[in-house]
Scaffold this motif. Structure first.
Motif, PDB file in Angstrom:
ATOM      1  N   THR A   1      86.671 -13.843  51.252  1.00 54.91           N
ATOM      2  CA  THR A   1      86.086 -15.124  50.849  1.00 54.91           C
ATOM      3  C   THR A   1      87.152 -16.203  50.691  1.00 54.91           C
ATOM      4  O   THR A   1      86.842 -17.383  50.635  1.00 54.91           O
TER       5      THR A   1
ATOM      6  N   TYR B   1      83.005 -17.290  46.496  1.00 57.68           N
ATOM      7  CA  TYR B   1      82.190 -16.804  47.609  1.00 57.68           C
ATOM      8  C   TYR B   1      82.486 -17.683  48.804  1.00 57.68           C
ATOM      9  O   TYR B   1      83.180 -18.691  48.697  1.00 57.68           O
TER      10      TYR B   1
ATOM     11  N   ILE C   1      80.887 -19.955  51.703  1.00 56.64           N
ATOM     12  CA  ILE C   1      79.615 -20.661  51.896  1.00 56.64           C
ATOM     13  C   ILE C   1      78.932 -20.256  53.203  1.00 56.64           C
ATOM     14  O   ILE C   1      77.767 -20.536  53.409  1.00 56.64           O
TER      15      ILE C   1
ATOM     16  N   ASN D   1      75.816 -15.266  52.856  1.00 56.43           N
ATOM     17  CA  ASN D   1      74.902 -15.029  51.745  1.00 56.43           C
ATOM     18  C   ASN D   1      75.311 -13.820  50.918  1.00 56.43           C
ATOM     19  O   ASN D   1      75.206 -13.820  49.705  1.00 56.43           O
TER      20      ASN D   1
ATOM     21  N   PHE E   1      77.740 -14.544  48.350  1.00 58.85           N
ATOM     22  CA  PHE E   1      77.162 -15.254  47.208  1.00 58.85           C
ATOM     23  C   PHE E   1      76.464 -14.259  46.273  1.00 58.85           C
ATOM     24  O   PHE E   1      76.594 -14.329  45.052  1.00 58.85           O
TER      25      PHE E   1
ATOM     26  N   GLY F   1      82.642 -22.157  45.879  1.00 60.35           N
ATOM     27  CA  GLY F   1      82.094 -21.951  47.215  1.00 60.35           C
ATOM     28  C   GLY F   1      83.162 -22.356  48.214  1.00 60.35           C
ATOM     29  O   GLY F   1      83.349 -23.535  48.503  1.00 60.35           O
TER      30      GLY F   1
ATOM     31  N   VAL G   1      74.956 -20.841  52.448  1.00 57.43           N
ATOM     32  CA  VAL G   1      74.593 -21.010  51.042  1.00 57.43           C
ATOM     33  C   VAL G   1      74.595 -22.502  50.730  1.00 57.43           C
ATOM     34  O   VAL G   1      75.626 -23.160  50.884  1.00 57.43           O
TER      35      VAL G   1
ATOM     36  N   ALA H   1      73.656 -23.061  44.754  1.00 59.35           N
ATOM     37  CA  ALA H   1      74.797 -22.545  44.010  1.00 59.35           C
ATOM     38  C   ALA H   1      74.991 -23.322  42.719  1.00 59.35           C
ATOM     39  O   ALA H   1      75.244 -22.727  41.660  1.00 59.35           O
TER      40      ALA H   1
END
Ligand SMILES: Nc1nc2c(ncn2[C@@H]2O[C@H](COP(=O)(O)OP(=O)(O)OP(=O)(O)O)[C@@H](O)[C@H]2O)c(=O)[nH]1
Ligand SMILES: [Mg+2]
Lengths: 204, 774
Positions: free
Chosen positions: A23, A92, A94, A97, A100, A124, A135, A140
């Motif tokens: 990430t 996470y 973006i 998913n 996230f 993100g 996402v 978020a």
């Protein structure tokens, strides 16, 4: 471990980066600490440690940053790193998913296990990859608000919001001593801080 | 009397090996020796002494006597010591009858050095016992102590003074500095007498290029601290003296190693292993090692005890590394059909030198266990062919997954996702994997994905791409690389256990080894709360992959994979590196965070060959005691269970006990995504059952379980609501045992106080969440 220094208000704060593999945890630290970005940043094995000092108006914050390995497989090691942390950045991607979803799991775990005064940020990352976004920022943000997290979208690649995120976390760290100058007007890195640090939802 | 002096140089490299960049020449060099010249004309013997003797071994009465001479040769003064020929004494100097071996020994121990290469000479003139001297070369190494059986040390020193510039050390009147230099800084550094510094000094004399890097300095610190005991902390003189003595020992060690090797080849009289054992036993005995050398107080003790004292000092160096196994050598290991005739010798050869890069493709397959040593060319060809086929079959399992199928196959998508993310950031700076759309990155991905189907339980774990990448680079063949990786993972798979048990057992073993081999460091780490050794996690998980350059890692791995001195040589590597930097770790009072950062940042700065040598020496010193600290089954040893699963599976079933165990069991099983196995009261289960009777306070009862509900070798945790006497739980444990499965632990919500705090029932831990008082 949000130990607060006495003279000059030096705050030593342990900060841990959590989040799914790939990430961009290491990339965010590298950007923050060294101002670099690597396209082929190696995966983190075990953990890495960095430190970086930020000067705010009312205090100097020395971050001790733990960058962890993202794969679920190494989950059992995580408590060792977040134990005693004053702040956590849950990252996470973006464009994913799953990442996230994984971030949410981290939030739950930290709320259960972590220090209740911990400053938590939800980042993100890879915001530069707008065309691959999965996402939405609104989702978020809504999630973050519900859970009392500070939310920001970042890009380690373009450096967008990376420093701002760390400054904001620094500002939200609890001060042990009454702050002499409670409103932070300008930041030492020049980026404008519109928010007053007292409005945070999670540090008091 | 002036017989030609042949020097055997196979020993020379060990003997005079200072550091790799050391360029000072000693006289024992091949040029002066191969020609086998007798003393050139124009030389003059200015001193000689008979019955000067070395004691090559501890615990034995072996003595080698010879003649010591000082020879003046134009402007140079030579020190020479030549053992007597068997004929001169009537018997072999080692009391053995093999004249050839005796000759070898003679050559092995012969000393010839120019005084310009001598740093210092230390004399020992105890009132009781024999006088001896230790000659230290400017390389930092020393000759074994030379005992003057018929006296004459004073005379020797006096003669020396007439021919070379020597002064007494200000720190120790018994140390005579030859070629003393003026710079006070260098002088104080030289009291450490270590290789990097030694070469610094010789550089200042000979204008040779020498680099002194930090690591050498660290080692200097390390060894000195290591040898210093609290009692003489402040005695500068003692400190350097101990180091002097230590190097004398190192030299001796090197010599003995080679001389034992010789014997191994010449009639097997003193096998290498036997020799190693001797050292181990002496060096490992903790009681004894407390008696570390204190020469001053020992001056009066007898020579014999003095000698054994030397051997108790920690060694710093292992055997000199050899050149890599060459193609010609390799073919000499094979018989006509291609079988490796002596696999142990091969492993040993690779252990000490590695293999030439072009041989890796072939030799690695043996080292990793993909090829059997006794297989023939034909058999191997057939195996490769068959395995290629098998590989393709496994590969098809995921290749044939259509995109619609993949949509409903989360586990596959997840796995592929992990692998895709990792291969693109694995060794991309190595040309083989460089650039966009690199074919080899795709192959790396395919192999890993195939492996995650081949070993579905283990799947893909971060770190695997690091382990595969050099293998693929070497094999240049997808199927071969896959099977080599499979073999490697048979040993390293447990590194990736979800519960980290494989890593924990290695880190624990490492901590034990450090305790054995470097007590003070262990104490420091204990006090700094670093005893989990987590800072070595990366080293162990992926076998130092991130610590060395790509070509170095291939060298290291082939050495590790020989399992020659130990299956756990990687742990000795850890100790060796830590020891090298112990000076900084302790000196800078590193805490856990700082230490982890420091260790991570060592990446790319560790001297491989040096570490291998250190590790070899440590492994020898550790010996059986070291090996005993590493429990069986510790990776990369093969797991002890024969046909049980290699890994603690993620999805082991969960048995729960009727009735309230059924309240807690199923939700946990659901959360873990595992099967729930009910253990029921009699006559409740419909199918065939096995049952276990047990006693209760209020009578008898029975627990039943479906036959086949658990499979042999499954590892399970039993769930119940409440544990009072433990009667029902015990019955459940026995029942499950009888079904062939294994109970790992039990968990209950409530329990009497005695079950709080890790109580055990039938040897199985019982966890209780809430303690209740009744
Ligand atoms: N486009 C883009 N790529 C990024 C960004 N941040 C990281 N990456 C890339 O994403 C990949 C993974 O980044 P890392 O920083 O290694 O991710 P990580 O979270 O530390 O991963 P683990 O160590 O495996 O847990 C690398 O190839 C980075 O170059 C970003 O902001 N934008
Ligand atoms: Mg990382």
């Amino acid at each position: 471990m949000a130990t607060t220094g006495h003279s000059n208000n030096v705050i030593n704060a342990k900060l841990v980066l959590l989040g799914d593999m790939g990430t961009g945890k290491s990339s965010l630290v590298l950007r923050f600490v060294k101002g670099q970005f690597l396209d082929f940043q190696e995966s983190t094995i075990g953990a890495a440690f960095f430190s970086q000092t930020l000067a705010l108006n009312d205090a100097t914050v020395k971050f001790e940053i733990w960058d962890t390995a993202g794969q679920e497989r190494y989950h059992s090691l995580a408590p060792m790193y977040y134990r005693g942390a004053a702040a956590a950045v849950i990252v996470y991607d973006i464009t994913s998913n799953e990442s996230f979803e994984r971030a949410k799991k981290w939030v739950v775990e930290l709320q259960k296990q972590g220090n209740p005064n911990m400053v938590m940020a939800l980042a993100g990352n890879k915001a530069d990859l707008e065309d691959k976004r999965k996402v939405s920022a609104d989702d978020a943000r809504a999630y973050a608000e519900e859970n009392g997290l500070y939310f920001i979208e970042t890009s380690a690649k373009t450096a967008i919001n990376v420093n701002d995120m760390f400054y904001e976390i620094a500002r939200r760290l609890p001060r042990a001593q009454p702050v002499q100058n409670p409103t932070v007007v300008s930041l030492s890195d020049g980026s404008a801080g519109q928010r007053s640090q007292t409005s945070s939802t999670c540090c008091t | 009397m002036q017989e030609p002096e042949f020097h055997d140089l196979s020993d020379d490299s060990d003997y005079a090996a200072a550091s790799q960049h050391q360029s000072s020449k000693t006289i024992m060099r091949s040029d002066s020796v191969k020609s086998g010249v007798s003393e050139p004309s124009g030389s003059e013997i200015v001193f000689y002494k008979d019955n000067v003797t070395i004691h090559p071994k501890q615990y034995t009465s072996d003595r080698i006597s010879g003649r010591l001479r000082l020879i003046k040769q134009s402007s140079d003064l030579l020190l020479s010591w030549v053992p007597y020929k068997p004929s001169e004494l009537g018997t072999d100097c080692l009391g053995r009858s093999d004249p050839e071996a005796a000759d070898k020994d003679r050559n092995l121990y012969t000393i010839k050095a120019s005084l310009s290469d001598v740093r210092s000479i230390r004399r020992h003139t105890p009132p009781l016992g024999w006088q001896y001297i230790i000659v230290v070369l400017s390389s930092g190494l020393a000759y074994p102590p030379l005992y003057f059986y018929s006296g004459g040390v004073r005379e020797f020193i006096t003669t020396l003074k007439q021919h070379v510039f020597i002064i007494r050390s200000s720190e120790d009147p018994n140390v005579f500095l030859v070629n003393d230099f003026q710079d006070p800084l260098q002088k104080s550094l030289s009291s450490l007498e270590l290789p990097g510094l030694a070469s610094l000094k010789s550089a200042s004399f000979k204008n040779s290029t020498v680099s002194m890097d930090n690591s050498d300095y660290d080692q200097a610190n390390g060894s000195v601290q290591n040898s210093s005991r609290p009692s003489n902390k402040n005695k500068q003189g003692d400190l350097s003296m101990q180091v002097l003595e230590k190097f004398s020992l190192v030299t001796r060690f090197a010599r003995e190693t080679t001389s034992s090797l010789f014997r191994e080849n010449h009639g097997n009289q003193y096998p290498y292993e036997k020799f190693l054992e001797k050292h181990k036993s002496a060096l490992n005995n903790k009681e004894e090692s407390k008696l570390e050398l204190d020469v001053t107080s020992q001056e009066s003790s007898s020579v014999a005890s003095d000698v054994s004292e030397f051997d108790r000092l920690p060694l710093v160096w292992g055997k000199q590394r050899e050149s890599p196994l060459s193609v010609e050598e390799w073919t000499s290991f094979l018989d006509n059909d291609g079988r490796v005739m002596d696999s142990k010798a091969l492993r040993k050869r690779v252990f000490y030198g590695g293999v030439e890069p072009e041989l890796r493709k072939e030799v690695w397959k043996f080292l990793l266990g993909f090829y059997e040593y006794h297989s023939t060319y034909a058999e191997r060809e057939f195996l490769s062919y068959e395995k290629e086929h098998e590989y393709q079959t496994v590969k098809k399992q995921w290749q044939s997954i259509s995109s619609t199928q993949a949509k409903r196959f989360t586990k596959y998508r997840e796995r592929k996702g992990l692998i895709d993310k990792d291969v693109v950031r694995t060794d991309r700076s190595v040309p083989y994997y460089e650039g966009d759309d690199n074919r080899n990155v795709v192959i790396l991905r395919d192999i890993l994905l195939t492996y995650s189907f081949f070993n579905f339980d283990l799947g893909y774990c971060q770190g695997m791409s690091d382990l595969l990448s050099p293998i693929l680079y070497v094999m240049e063949n997808e199927s071969d690389a896959f099977w080599c990786f499979v073999s490697l993972m048979e040993r390293l798979g447990p590194n990736f256990n979800r519960d980290q048990s494989g890593m924990h057992s290695q880190l624990l073993a490492l901590s034990k080894l450090v305790e054995l081999l470097d007590g003070p460091l262990q104490n420091y780490l204990k006090q700094a709360d670093c005893l989990n050794y987590f800072f070595c996690f990366r080293w162990i998980l992926i076998q130092f992959k991130r610590e060395f350059e790509f070509d170095e890692i291939m060298r290291l791995w082939e050495v590790l994979w020989t399992h020659y001195l130990s299956e756990h040589f990687h742990l000795y590597m850890c100790v060796a590196i830590l020891k090298r930097y112990r000076g900084r770790i302790i000196g800078e009072q590193m805490d856990f965070d700082t230490l982890l950062k420091f260790i991570n940042e060592l990446s790319g700065h560790i001297d491989l060959e040096q570490s291998l040598r250190d590790a070899e020496a440590l492994c020898v010193i550790g010996g059986e005691n070291g090996a005993a600290l590493i429990p069986p089954g510790t990776p990369p040893s093969l797991p002890i269970e024969t046909d049980a699963g290699l890994y603690v599976l993620d999805d082991e079933p969960l048995p729960g006990i009727e009735a309230r165990g059924f309240i807690f069991g199923p939700p946990i099983a659901l959360a873990l995504d595992v099967k729930f196995v009910p253990l029921r009261k009699p006559k409740k289960l419909p199918g065939e059952v096995i049952s276990e009777k047990y006693m209760l306070q209020y009578g008898k009862d029975r627990l039943e379980m479906h036959v086949g509900a658990l499979e042999a070798h499954e590892h399970v945790m039993i769930i119940d609501d409440f544990v009072a006497t433990g009667g029902t739980l015990s019955a459940a444990i026995s029942l499950i045992k009888r079904a062939g499965a294994e109970v790992v632990e039990c968990a209950c919500l409530l329990g009497l106080p005695k079950f709080k705090d890790s109580c055990k029932l039938n040897g199985k831990p019982v966890h209780v969440l809430v303690e209740c008082l009744m």
